[in-house]
Design an enzyme around this catalytic site. Structure first.
Site, PDB file in Angstrom:
ATOM      1  N   ARG A  98       2.492  -4.508 -18.772  1.00 27.48           N
ATOM      2  CA  ARG A  98       1.278  -4.822 -19.537  1.00 27.48           C
ATOM      3  C   ARG A  98       0.693  -6.127 -19.021  1.00 27.48           C
ATOM      4  O   ARG A  98       1.329  -7.178 -19.133  1.00 27.48           O
ATOM      5  CB  ARG A  98       1.607  -4.979 -21.014  1.00 27.48           C
ATOM      6  CG  ARG A  98       2.150  -3.725 -21.645  1.00 27.48           C
ATOM      7  CD  ARG A  98       2.169  -3.902 -23.150  1.00 27.48           C
ATOM      8  NE  ARG A  98       2.894  -2.812 -23.773  1.00 27.48           N
ATOM      9  CZ  ARG A  98       2.869  -2.554 -25.075  1.00 27.48           C
ATOM     10  NH1 ARG A  98       2.166  -3.329 -25.889  1.00 27.48           N
ATOM     11  NH2 ARG A  98       3.545  -1.549 -25.574  1.00 27.48           N
ATOM     12  N   LYS A 158       6.432  -5.340 -26.715  1.00 35.24           N
ATOM     13  CA  LYS A 158       6.865  -4.838 -25.413  1.00 35.24           C
ATOM     14  C   LYS A 158       6.012  -5.405 -24.276  1.00 35.24           C
ATOM     15  O   LYS A 158       4.807  -5.536 -24.447  1.00 35.24           O
ATOM     16  CB  LYS A 158       6.739  -3.305 -25.397  1.00 35.24           C
ATOM     17  CG  LYS A 158       7.553  -2.653 -26.494  1.00 35.24           C
ATOM     18  CD  LYS A 158       7.010  -1.288 -26.893  1.00 35.24           C
ATOM     19  CE  LYS A 158       7.675  -0.832 -28.177  1.00 35.24           C
ATOM     20  NZ  LYS A 158       7.021   0.347 -28.758  1.00 35.24           N
ATOM     21  N   HIS A 170       9.123  -9.530 -30.247  1.00 35.83           N
ATOM     22  CA  HIS A 170       9.185  -8.142 -30.709  1.00 35.83           C
ATOM     23  C   HIS A 170       8.047  -7.286 -30.156  1.00 35.83           C
ATOM     24  O   HIS A 170       7.742  -6.229 -30.698  1.00 35.83           O
ATOM     25  CB  HIS A 170       9.193  -8.058 -32.244  1.00 35.83           C
ATOM     26  CG  HIS A 170      10.256  -8.897 -32.882  1.00 35.83           C
ATOM     27  ND1 HIS A 170      11.583  -8.724 -32.598  1.00 35.83           N
ATOM     28  CD2 HIS A 170      10.182  -9.898 -33.786  1.00 35.83           C
ATOM     29  CE1 HIS A 170      12.289  -9.603 -33.308  1.00 35.83           C
ATOM     30  NE2 HIS A 170      11.473 -10.328 -34.013  1.00 35.83           N
ATOM     31  N   HIS A 173      15.876  -1.066 -26.810  1.00 36.11           N
ATOM     32  CA  HIS A 173      14.850  -0.349 -27.576  1.00 36.11           C
ATOM     33  C   HIS A 173      14.585   0.964 -26.835  1.00 36.11           C
ATOM     34  O   HIS A 173      14.102   0.965 -25.710  1.00 36.11           O
ATOM     35  CB  HIS A 173      13.564  -1.194 -27.664  1.00 36.11           C
ATOM     36  CG  HIS A 173      12.425  -0.465 -28.311  1.00 36.11           C
ATOM     37  ND1 HIS A 173      11.918  -0.821 -29.545  1.00 36.11           N
ATOM     38  CD2 HIS A 173      11.690   0.600 -27.905  1.00 36.11           C
ATOM     39  CE1 HIS A 173      10.929   0.000 -29.864  1.00 36.11           C
ATOM     40  NE2 HIS A 173      10.774   0.872 -28.882  1.00 36.11           N
ATOM     41  N   ARG A 217       0.939   7.851 -33.570  1.00 29.65           N
ATOM     42  CA  ARG A 217      -0.242   7.764 -32.703  1.00 29.65           C
ATOM     43  C   ARG A 217       0.202   7.794 -31.251  1.00 29.65           C
ATOM     44  O   ARG A 217       1.399   7.772 -30.962  1.00 29.65           O
ATOM     45  CB  ARG A 217      -0.959   6.434 -32.961  1.00 29.65           C
ATOM     46  CG  ARG A 217      -0.013   5.271 -32.776  1.00 29.65           C
ATOM     47  CD  ARG A 217      -0.691   3.926 -32.795  1.00 29.65           C
ATOM     48  NE  ARG A 217       0.257   2.864 -33.064  1.00 29.65           N
ATOM     49  CZ  ARG A 217       1.091   2.325 -32.199  1.00 29.65           C
ATOM     50  NH1 ARG A 217       1.109   2.744 -30.939  1.00 29.65           N
ATOM     51  NH2 ARG A 217       1.935   1.374 -32.546  1.00 29.65           N
TER      52      ARG A 217
HETATM   53  P1  ADP Z   1       7.074  -3.409 -35.699  1.00 27.25           P
HETATM   54  O1  ADP Z   1       6.581  -2.238 -36.471  1.00 27.25           O
HETATM   55  O2  ADP Z   1       6.579  -4.711 -36.249  1.00 27.25           O
HETATM   56  O3  ADP Z   1       6.895  -3.270 -34.219  1.00 27.25           O
HETATM   57  P2  ADP Z   1       9.893  -2.549 -35.518  1.00 27.25           P
HETATM   58  O4  ADP Z   1      10.672  -2.151 -36.699  1.00 27.25           O
HETATM   59  O5  ADP Z   1       9.410  -1.477 -34.607  1.00 27.25           O
HETATM   60  O6  ADP Z   1       8.654  -3.469 -35.992  1.00 27.25           O
HETATM   61  O7  ADP Z   1      10.712  -3.578 -34.655  1.00 27.25           O
HETATM   62  C1  ADP Z   1      10.161  -4.192 -33.502  1.00 27.25           C
HETATM   63  C2  ADP Z   1      11.254  -4.869 -32.686  1.00 27.25           C
HETATM   64  O8  ADP Z   1      11.958  -5.820 -33.492  1.00 27.25           O
HETATM   65  C3  ADP Z   1      12.318  -3.932 -32.167  1.00 27.25           C
HETATM   66  O9  ADP Z   1      11.953  -3.292 -30.955  1.00 27.25           O
HETATM   67  C4  ADP Z   1      13.470  -4.909 -31.975  1.00 27.25           C
HETATM   68  O10 ADP Z   1      13.266  -5.676 -30.805  1.00 27.25           O
HETATM   69  C5  ADP Z   1      13.344  -5.840 -33.165  1.00 27.25           C
HETATM   70  N1  ADP Z   1      14.150  -5.360 -34.302  1.00 27.25           N
HETATM   71  C6  ADP Z   1      13.713  -4.615 -35.362  1.00 27.25           C
HETATM   72  N2  ADP Z   1      14.739  -4.297 -36.191  1.00 27.25           N
HETATM   73  C7  ADP Z   1      15.863  -4.847 -35.672  1.00 27.25           C
HETATM   74  C8  ADP Z   1      17.261  -4.890 -36.055  1.00 27.25           C
HETATM   75  N3  ADP Z   1      17.704  -4.269 -37.149  1.00 27.25           N
HETATM   76  N4  ADP Z   1      18.129  -5.555 -35.234  1.00 27.25           N
HETATM   77  C9  ADP Z   1      17.695  -6.188 -34.113  1.00 27.25           C
HETATM   78  N5  ADP Z   1      16.402  -6.198 -33.713  1.00 27.25           N
HETATM   79  C10 ADP Z   1      15.486  -5.546 -34.465  1.00 27.25           C
END
Ligand code: ADP
Length: 449
Positions: free
Chosen positions: A337, A237, A235, A208, A291
């Site tokens: 965190r 951090k 998902h 990420h 943000r």
């Molecule tokens: P949110 O808005 O709920 O945080 P994100 O789209 O930012 O959702 O995704 C959060 C995390 O989910 C990512 O950092 C990753 O770890 C995982 N993730 C999201 N999309 C994918 C994908 N296409 N393939 C693998 N992991 C994913």
């Protein structure tokens, strides 16, 4: 500059914003629920207003109460921090309708990026690389199967209105898709009140990587490099660093420019983060957060820049003082965190802090609203502190993190501190060799004795 700013948040981020205001000579107004009467942000602000009972929806999310608090105190602007109302376009509209300034992007930009399908379409048009997936919302199972079959499994079903890792379900094979589609939809409906979902290719080994951008709202924007936030649980951090261990200066310059150009093109104002999955040297956009982020201090540490002061300046109509050719990275920073949670299950653990001792020394920053005798209320997020360390390089930052964690004392409640002591003994963490799935797999086999 504003003469008075209201901070529509609590905890460490409210303190963080109050500190920046003080350094700019701006008076501060804290708002708080009845559960937070003794909170540190209330003590540190120049004024405070009680805006309701403990539940977030009745206080920190109560738009009428917050607008009234501005009117009573004469605050001219509202800083939303992160979470709560920070990405709520309707709130921004109401703030502006009351002649107040929202410290952040416009309602239109928040709306554009808050809907993940619109965000992806916008980014594709702006030349930002995206994860392969459905063109828009997927209406039914039949369509889901067609798209997934054409793309190949595994796939991930995601809520258009998603956030905080909710409303996302992986289908490893075709046999999993019916359940994944159904549960993502119903979770999206119950959490976000919108059951629209879309489908993406599920990447197996990505990191990420997110790019910090900052725009002046008038068509000029800069990037402040990337953060690697690959160590995640559910998902979410838990450990973030900058610069990314696998990002070269050339890759940084290229993706940074793509991101800065994209936000400049839409006339974006203030701080934003463009999030990517990074696999085999390729970037795939997943979302943009409109943000300040929890992990912003690692970027501040390596650039020597106060992002909140920049937000305040730009919101007040002053010239943006950030210039790309003057921005350079020095050293390496890591943030962990710290949550009031009991391991190994990460069960929230509110309660009274009997002893709090923050670490110090060169290159150590502790952003926390804790104090001796403080009682963590059970109503809010379990994040109680962020420990940020900076070193000459990654190795130096890791050594400093270990030393600072040893100094840190939080007694009275269980915390996630032992997680970080354990992670600092792992070869993968020490070498930076992990992807977004590493921590979940490690947690399955690791025992916290
Ligand atoms: P949110 O808005 O709920 O945080 P994100 O789209 O930012 O959702 O995704 C959060 C995390 O989910 C990512 O950092 C990753 O770890 C995982 N993730 C999201 N999309 C994918 C994908 N296409 N393939 C693998 N992991 C994913």
């Amino acid at each position: 500059m504003f003469s008075k700013v209201l901070i529509a948040n609590r905890g460490e981020i409210a303190l963080r914003i109050i500190r920046a205001c003080k350094e700019l000579g701006v008076a501060t107004v804290a708002v708080h629920s009845t559960a937070d009467t003794d909170a540190m942000h209330v003590r540190m602000a120049d004024e405070s207003v009680c805006i309701g009972p403990p539940a977030g929806k009745d206080s920190y999310l109560s738009v009428p109460a917050i607008i009234s608090a501005c009117e009573i105190t004469g605050a001219e602007a509202i800083h939303p921090g992160y979470g709560f109302l920070s990405e709520n376009a309707e709130f921004v509209q109401i703030v502006e309708d009351h002649g107040l300034k929202f410290i952040g992007p416009s309602a239109a930009h928040i709306r554009m990026m808050g809907d993940k399908i619109t965000a992806k379409k916008t980014m594709i048009d702006l030349g930002v690389p995206c994860v392969p997936g459905s063109k828009g919302g997927v209406a039914n199972l039949e369509e889901a199967h067609q798209i997934a079959d054409a793309m190949g499994f595994p796939v991930i079903v995601k809520a258009t209105a998603g956030g905080g890792g909710r409303g996302m379900k992986v289908a490893k094979t075709k046999a999993d898709l019916d359940v994944a589609f159904g549960t993502a939809r119903s979770e999206a409906k119950s959490v976000f009140g919108n059951d629209e979902v879309y489908i993406e290719k599920y990447l197996m080994l990505p990191r990420h990587i997110e790019v910090q951008v900052f725009g002046d709202g008038r068509g000029r924007a800069v990037h402040l490099g990337e953060r690697d936030c690959s160590l995640q649980r559910r998902h979410q951090k838990v450990f973030e660093e900058a610069p990314g261990p696998c990002i070269t200066p050339e890759i940084r310059a290229e993706i940074g420019k793509t991101c800065a150009d994209a936000v400049a093109a839409i006339g974006y104002e203030g701080a934003g983060t463009i999030e990517f999955l990074f696999e085999r040297d390729e970037f795939f956009f997943i979302e943009m957060n409109t943000r300040l982020q929890v992990e912003h201090p690692v970027t501040e540490a390596i650039f020597g820049i106060d992002l909140v002061k920049q937000q305040l300046r730009v919101a007040a109509g002053e010239e943006m003082t950030l210039h790309q050719d003057e921005l350079s990275i020095k050293g390496h920073a890591i943030e962990v965190r710290i949550c009031a949670e009991k391991l190994p299950n990460f069960t929230p653990c509110p309660g009274k802090i009997t002893t709090y001792h923050a670490p110090g020394g060169l290159g150590v920053r502790m952003d926390s609203a804790l104090y001796d005798g403080y009682t963590i209320p059970p109503y809010y997020d379990s994040l109680i502190g962020k420990l940020i360390v900076t070193g000459r390089d990654r190795e130096g930052a890791l050594a400093r993190l270990k030393r600072a964690l040893e100094e840190l004392v939080i007694d009275g409640v269980d915390t996630t501190i032992p997680l970080f002591h354990a992670l600092l003994r792992e070869e993968a963490v020490l070498t930076g060799d992990y992807d977004i799935h590493w921590l979940e797999k490690w947690l399955e086999v690791h025992t916290f004795e």
